[in-house]
Structure formats: C-alpha cells, structure tokens
Design an enzyme around this catalytic site. Structure first.
Site, PDB file in Angstrom:
ATOM      1  N   ARG A 171       0.850  -1.186   0.000  1.00  0.00           N
ATOM      2  CA  ARG A 171       0.000   0.000   0.000  1.00  0.00           C
ATOM      3  C   ARG A 171       0.884   1.233   0.000  1.00  0.00           C
ATOM      4  NH1 ARG A 171      -1.619   2.073   4.892  1.00  0.00           N
ATOM      5  NH2 ARG A 171       0.240   1.765   6.133  1.00  0.00           N
ATOM      6  N   ARG A 175      -3.420  10.425   1.743  1.00  0.00           N
ATOM      7  CA  ARG A 175      -4.247  11.118   2.746  1.00  0.00           C
ATOM      8  C   ARG A 175      -4.944  12.288   2.084  1.00  0.00           C
ATOM      9  NH1 ARG A 175      -0.260  12.242   7.499  1.00  0.00           N
ATOM     10  NH2 ARG A 175      -0.236  10.089   8.227  1.00  0.00           N
ATOM     11  N   ARG A 248      19.806  -6.048   3.320  1.00  0.00           N
ATOM     12  CA  ARG A 248      20.076  -4.833   2.534  1.00  0.00           C
ATOM     13  C   ARG A 248      20.872  -3.922   3.452  1.00  0.00           C
ATOM     14  NH1 ARG A 248      19.940  -4.058  -2.548  1.00  0.00           N
ATOM     15  NH2 ARG A 248      19.396  -1.869  -2.303  1.00  0.00           N
ATOM     16  N   ARG A 279      18.269   9.994   0.489  1.00  0.00           N
ATOM     17  CA  ARG A 279      17.814  10.998   1.454  1.00  0.00           C
ATOM     18  C   ARG A 279      18.996  11.824   1.945  1.00  0.00           C
ATOM     19  NH1 ARG A 279      14.317   8.391   6.236  1.00  0.00           N
ATOM     20  NH2 ARG A 279      16.271   7.509   6.964  1.00  0.00           N
ATOM     21  N   GLU A 299      22.324   9.401   2.429  1.00  0.00           N
ATOM     22  CA  GLU A 299      22.074   7.968   2.597  1.00  0.00           C
ATOM     23  C   GLU A 299      22.052   7.274   1.238  1.00  0.00           C
ATOM     24  OE1 GLU A 299      19.216   7.612   6.086  1.00  0.00           O
ATOM     25  OE2 GLU A 299      18.387   6.176   4.658  1.00  0.00           O
ATOM     26  N   TYR A 347      12.550  -6.950  10.708  1.00  0.00           N
ATOM     27  CA  TYR A 347      12.620  -5.513  10.938  1.00  0.00           C
ATOM     28  C   TYR A 347      11.710  -5.168  12.110  1.00  0.00           C
ATOM     29  CZ  TYR A 347      12.492  -0.571  10.760  1.00  0.00           C
ATOM     30  OH  TYR A 347      12.604   0.742  11.135  1.00  0.00           O
ATOM     31  N   ASP A 349      10.564  -1.790  14.475  1.00  0.00           N
ATOM     32  CA  ASP A 349      10.710  -0.400  14.891  1.00  0.00           C
ATOM     33  C   ASP A 349      11.092  -0.407  16.364  1.00  0.00           C
ATOM     34  OD1 ASP A 349      10.362   1.304  12.729  1.00  0.00           O
ATOM     35  OD2 ASP A 349       8.176   1.136  12.783  1.00  0.00           O
TER      36      ASP A 349
HETATM   37  P1  FAD Z   1      20.708  -3.432  17.477  1.00  0.00           P
HETATM   38  O1  FAD Z   1      20.441  -2.030  17.818  1.00  0.00           O
HETATM   39  O2  FAD Z   1      21.234  -3.729  16.128  1.00  0.00           O
HETATM   40  O3  FAD Z   1      21.739  -4.018  18.553  1.00  0.00           O
HETATM   41  C1  FAD Z   1      22.452  -5.213  18.369  1.00  0.00           C
HETATM   42  C2  FAD Z   1      23.858  -5.012  18.920  1.00  0.00           C
HETATM   43  O4  FAD Z   1      24.521  -6.269  19.011  1.00  0.00           O
HETATM   44  C3  FAD Z   1      24.741  -4.137  18.023  1.00  0.00           C
HETATM   45  O5  FAD Z   1      25.271  -3.082  18.778  1.00  0.00           O
HETATM   46  C4  FAD Z   1      25.845  -5.100  17.553  1.00  0.00           C
HETATM   47  O6  FAD Z   1      27.102  -4.457  17.396  1.00  0.00           O
HETATM   48  C5  FAD Z   1      25.895  -6.096  18.703  1.00  0.00           C
HETATM   49  N1  FAD Z   1      26.437  -7.407  18.337  1.00  0.00           N
HETATM   50  C6  FAD Z   1      26.068  -8.182  17.298  1.00  0.00           C
HETATM   51  N2  FAD Z   1      26.782  -9.322  17.287  1.00  0.00           N
HETATM   52  C7  FAD Z   1      27.617  -9.272  18.349  1.00  0.00           C
HETATM   53  C8  FAD Z   1      28.615 -10.164  18.864  1.00  0.00           C
HETATM   54  N3  FAD Z   1      28.887 -11.330  18.258  1.00  0.00           N
HETATM   55  N4  FAD Z   1      29.306  -9.804  19.975  1.00  0.00           N
HETATM   56  C9  FAD Z   1      29.065  -8.606  20.577  1.00  0.00           C
HETATM   57  N5  FAD Z   1      28.128  -7.732  20.136  1.00  0.00           N
HETATM   58  C10 FAD Z   1      27.408  -8.061  19.030  1.00  0.00           C
HETATM   59  N6  FAD Z   1      12.948   2.390  14.400  1.00  0.00           N
HETATM   60  C11 FAD Z   1      12.044   3.345  14.724  1.00  0.00           C
HETATM   61  O7  FAD Z   1      11.183   3.124  15.585  1.00  0.00           O
HETATM   62  N7  FAD Z   1      12.074   4.587  14.108  1.00  0.00           N
HETATM   63  C12 FAD Z   1      12.985   4.897  13.147  1.00  0.00           C
HETATM   64  O8  FAD Z   1      12.988   6.021  12.612  1.00  0.00           O
HETATM   65  C13 FAD Z   1      13.949   3.885  12.775  1.00  0.00           C
HETATM   66  N8  FAD Z   1      14.859   4.138  11.828  1.00  0.00           N
HETATM   67  C14 FAD Z   1      15.735   3.163  11.468  1.00  0.00           C
HETATM   68  C15 FAD Z   1      16.657   3.428  10.464  1.00  0.00           C
HETATM   69  C16 FAD Z   1      17.553   2.451  10.058  1.00  0.00           C
HETATM   70  C17 FAD Z   1      18.539   2.738   8.982  1.00  0.00           C
HETATM   71  C18 FAD Z   1      17.507   1.164  10.666  1.00  0.00           C
HETATM   72  C19 FAD Z   1      18.428   0.059  10.221  1.00  0.00           C
HETATM   73  C20 FAD Z   1      16.606   0.888  11.679  1.00  0.00           C
HETATM   74  C21 FAD Z   1      15.714   1.884  12.088  1.00  0.00           C
HETATM   75  N9  FAD Z   1      14.807   1.658  13.126  1.00  0.00           N
HETATM   76  C22 FAD Z   1      13.891   2.619  13.450  1.00  0.00           C
HETATM   77  C23 FAD Z   1      14.805   0.379  13.882  1.00  0.00           C
HETATM   78  C24 FAD Z   1      15.708   0.379  15.139  1.00  0.00           C
HETATM   79  O9  FAD Z   1      17.040   0.652  14.775  1.00  0.00           O
HETATM   80  C25 FAD Z   1      15.612  -0.982  15.833  1.00  0.00           C
HETATM   81  O10 FAD Z   1      14.317  -1.205  16.285  1.00  0.00           O
HETATM   82  C26 FAD Z   1      16.532  -1.172  17.052  1.00  0.00           C
HETATM   83  O11 FAD Z   1      17.769  -0.563  16.889  1.00  0.00           O
HETATM   84  C27 FAD Z   1      16.728  -2.652  17.297  1.00  0.00           C
HETATM   85  O12 FAD Z   1      17.464  -2.901  18.466  1.00  0.00           O
HETATM   86  P2  FAD Z   1      18.174  -4.319  18.687  1.00  0.00           P
HETATM   87  O13 FAD Z   1      18.620  -4.352  20.091  1.00  0.00           O
HETATM   88  O14 FAD Z   1      17.311  -5.400  18.202  1.00  0.00           O
HETATM   89  O15 FAD Z   1      19.419  -4.337  17.665  1.00  0.00           O
END
Ligand code: FAD
Length: 375
Positions: A171, A175, A248, A279, A299, A347, A349
C-alpha cells in the site's frame, strides 16, 4: 554458581530493556558489545553540539501507552513530528502523499478534485498488476508514481520498478487531508539530549566490555554467566551452518557544513533517479538545534556484503526458510534467549523491539509488573 546471572550479547534496545529489568530484580549482568560504544543502532555521536544519528535517522513513534510511559520515564521527549519533504528535480512535495502534495502537483484545493485525478490515472492499469510499476500506478496514479515513487524505489532496490515484483509495495498511504505527519501513531518525538540518554540509563547497573565479539571466545564467555541473552545475527551464532541470511545495507556520508541551516527540514527524500542518494538527513532539526554549524548525512542504499552493517533483512521466501531452520536450532539451545532484530531476523521499529523485550522480561521474571517496576 557463576559470576553473572546474565551475559548480554549486544547493547541495542532489546538487550538494554532486558538489562534494565534484570537489574531491578537484583540480577548481575555482563554486557559484551563488539562496537566501541553502547546503544546498537540508536547510538548518537555528538558533533558540533549536534546529536548525529550514526546508524540512520531514528524517530520514536508508538501507539502503545506502556512503551511511551516507559521511554518517558528514561528521558524527556520533544515535540518533533516527522514530516519529510520530497525533492524531485528541485520541485518540493510534502510527504506522505496528502492534500499539500496534490495541491502542489496539480494546483487543486479540495479532496474531491484530488480523488478524481488519482482515480482517472489509476485506470491505466487493467487487471492484476504484474510488477511494482503497475502496482504503484494502480494505487496512486501516474504522476505521483513518476515523480515521487519510481526513482526512489529504483535506487532503493538497485533495479527498475518494471523488474521488481508487485508485492514489495502493498500500500502507498494517500491522505486526503492537509496533514504532513508521516506517522499515524498516537505518540512521537525525539529524546531530548539524544538517544544515548536512554541507553545510559538502561545499562546503568551493568558491567560492560566494549570492542568485544562474543563469538570469538564463546565458550569462555558462556562459562561466566548462568544464561545468555543473544542479540547478534542468528546465522553467525550457529557458524552459518545452513548458509548466510541476506540483508540490505546502507552507506552513510556525513559532513559538517559551515551554515546554520542547510535544508530547512530533518529529512529530505531525493525522488529522482539521477541523484545517487535517497535521502539527506540534517540532524539538528530533530532537536530544533540552533548551533552555528550543521551536520548532514547522505544515505546511499547498498547491496549487503560481508563486513557491511546488516540493516534490513530480505523478506523473501528463500531467506525466511533459512531463518526458520536457524530458529528451530535456537529453540533447542539451553539457557540462551534470542531477541532483537538480528537474532529474530526481522525488521523491528524501536517501540516494537521494546514490546518484544517486555514480553521476554515478563516470561523470564514471572509476575514482574512492567508499569509499576519502572516508576
Ligand atoms: P541493534 O540495535 O542492532 O543491537 C544489536 C547489537 O549487538 C549491536 O550493537 C551489535 O554491534 C551487537 N552485536 C552483534 N553481534 C555481536 C557479537 N557477536 N558480539 C558482541 N556484540 C554483538 N525504528 C524506529 O522506531 N524509528 C525509526 O525512525 C527507525 N529508523 C531506522 C533506520 C535504520 C537505517 C535502521 C536500520 C533501523 C531503524 N529503526 C527505526 C529500527 C531500530 O534501529 C531498531 O528497532 C533497534 O535498533 C533494534 O534494536 P536491537 O537491540 O534489536 O538491535
């Protein structure tokens, strides 16, 4: 008895929320993070007094009162509302597609006029859309597709819209009001002082080892704690036994500019095919910054290869099947909790990853009351 109750692998939001509540339960946590900072992808780097979103622009939005109360107990949020603008060859259009966009595009003023034009243009597609181009035109008509969807999508996927499957776009929100707010969620904002304010509070009670890759000395680290909370990639945990999951990626080019206001908005999308980036983010506008200089990030979408940051999982059948095989192995793993975007290959948020960490915490610490506990 082992030295720690929990070994947290990774220091993103998932591990952070877990650490916070484990601490409240009197548990001892050791955090291993392979980067040189805490916070995962929400980490901000301070440059010229501006909080730069190092791993891509992050705007907090949620409709969950529980999540909103929780993050507000950790930081005060500002009134930032995401209202991106699209630049198509110098023509500026409001996003998401709304009456401001239509008025600029066709010189009309009422929803009725806009609906009529879009309905007419959608008729070009007869029958089931065969590819992404036909799908997009069947949703928003030819003009919006040509100026605001086509180039941007082709840059994102590195392929022509005609060669992309229709299902990628289910979608395209349209709006018929003059409302530029990108999100429909009830709550939205940016933590004042940047996301690190939240991260620091989440991990406050933990012992932390930065620049440490758990998988390089897994056995040794496992011996330190009763249980592991693993938030790294699931395929690497199992030594890529069944093959690698695909992602990606993105490439960021960040520069400091000697001007106080470069583009007048935090997010500007470049929707033509010729501009190589998708962007430009001007970070100071997330916090209504008044610094003398500004920091911008261009970006560029990128194919993911070994060594790059895995940003977005590829949601096709092949990768989902591969993930399911790893997920089955994970279910057999004793004393390991797999959580977050990398371990669950999806993915999330920020609000959703917090919700999923809440669910995990509730399961782990039976009877814990999230709301009462963080006040
Ligand atoms: P992560 O933040 O990725 O944390 C995982 C951590 O584990 C990392 O620091 C990594 O280095 C570490 N790690 C991995 N493997 C190992 C290992 N073997 N040993 C030690 N450390 C390790 N969400 C929103 O709500 N609004 C937004 O505007 C938004 N924008 C985004 C834009 C982008 C480009 C991206 C990619 C995501 C976006 N998100 C957004 C989503 C948001 O980033 C995630 O929801 C959140 O960061 C996920 O947290 P996490 O703890 O799952 O993973």
């Amino acid at each position: 008895m082992k030295q720690y109750d929990y070994l947290l692998v990774g220091s993103g939001l998932f591990a952070g929320v877990f650490a916070y509540f484990a601490g409240k339960q009197g548990k001892k946590c050791l955090v291993l993070e392979k980067r040189d900072h805490l916070g995962g992808n929400i980490y901000c780097e301070e440059t010229e007094g501006i909080h730069v979103h190092k791993y891509g622009a992050h705007i907090f939005h949620t409709s969950s009162r529980e999540v909103w109360d929780f993050v507000n107990s950790l930081a005060e949020f500002n009134r930032y509302t995401n209202s991106p603008v699209a630049n198509y060859k110098g023509e500026m259009y409001n996003m998401p597609f709304n009456m401001n966009t239509f008025s600029r595009m066709w010189g009309i003023s009422t929803p009725e006029e806009a609906k009529k034009i879009i309905q007419e243009q959608r008729k070009v597609i007869k029958g089931e859309p065969k590819n992404l181009e036909e799908q997009a035109i069947s949703l928003v008509g030819t003009h919006i597709y040509q100026k605001l969807v086509k180039g941007y999508t082709e840059k994102q996927w590195g392929r022509e819209c005609k060669d992309l499957p229709a299902f990628i776009i289910k979608r395209l929100p349209v709006r018929y009001t003059y409302d530029n707010n990108y999100f429909n969620d009830l709550y939205q904002g940016i933590p004042m002082g940047g996301y690190n304010v939240i991260i620091d509070k989440l991990f406050a009670g933990c012992e932390v080892r930065l620049g440490t890759d758990y998988l390089e000395n897994k056995k040794e680290y496992d011996a330190l704690a009763e249980k592991v909370v693993y938030t790294g990639t699931i395929d690497s945990y199992f030594g890529y036994r069944f093959g690698r999951l695909q992602y990606r990626s993105l490439r960021f080019e960040t520069e400091v500019l000697d001007t106080d206001n470069f583009q007048g908005n935090a997010v500007i999308n470049y929707t033509d095919r010729e501009t190589p980036y998708t962007r430009i983010i001007e970070h100071k506008h997330f916090e209504f910054g008044t610094q003398e200089k500004t920091v911008i990030t261009k970006e560029y979408p990128a194919e993911w290869t070994e060594g790059m940051e895995p940003y977005y999982p590829v949601n096709d059948e092949k990768n989902q099947e591969l993930y399911k095989r790893y997920e089955a192995l994970a279910a057999e793993e004793k004393n390991v909790i797999f959580g977050g975007r990398l371990a669950e290959y999806r993915y999330y948020d920020m609000d959703k990853v917090i919700e999923s960490a809440f669910a995990c915490v509730k399961k782990e610490f039976h009877g814990i009351n999230i709301a009462a506990d963080h006040r």
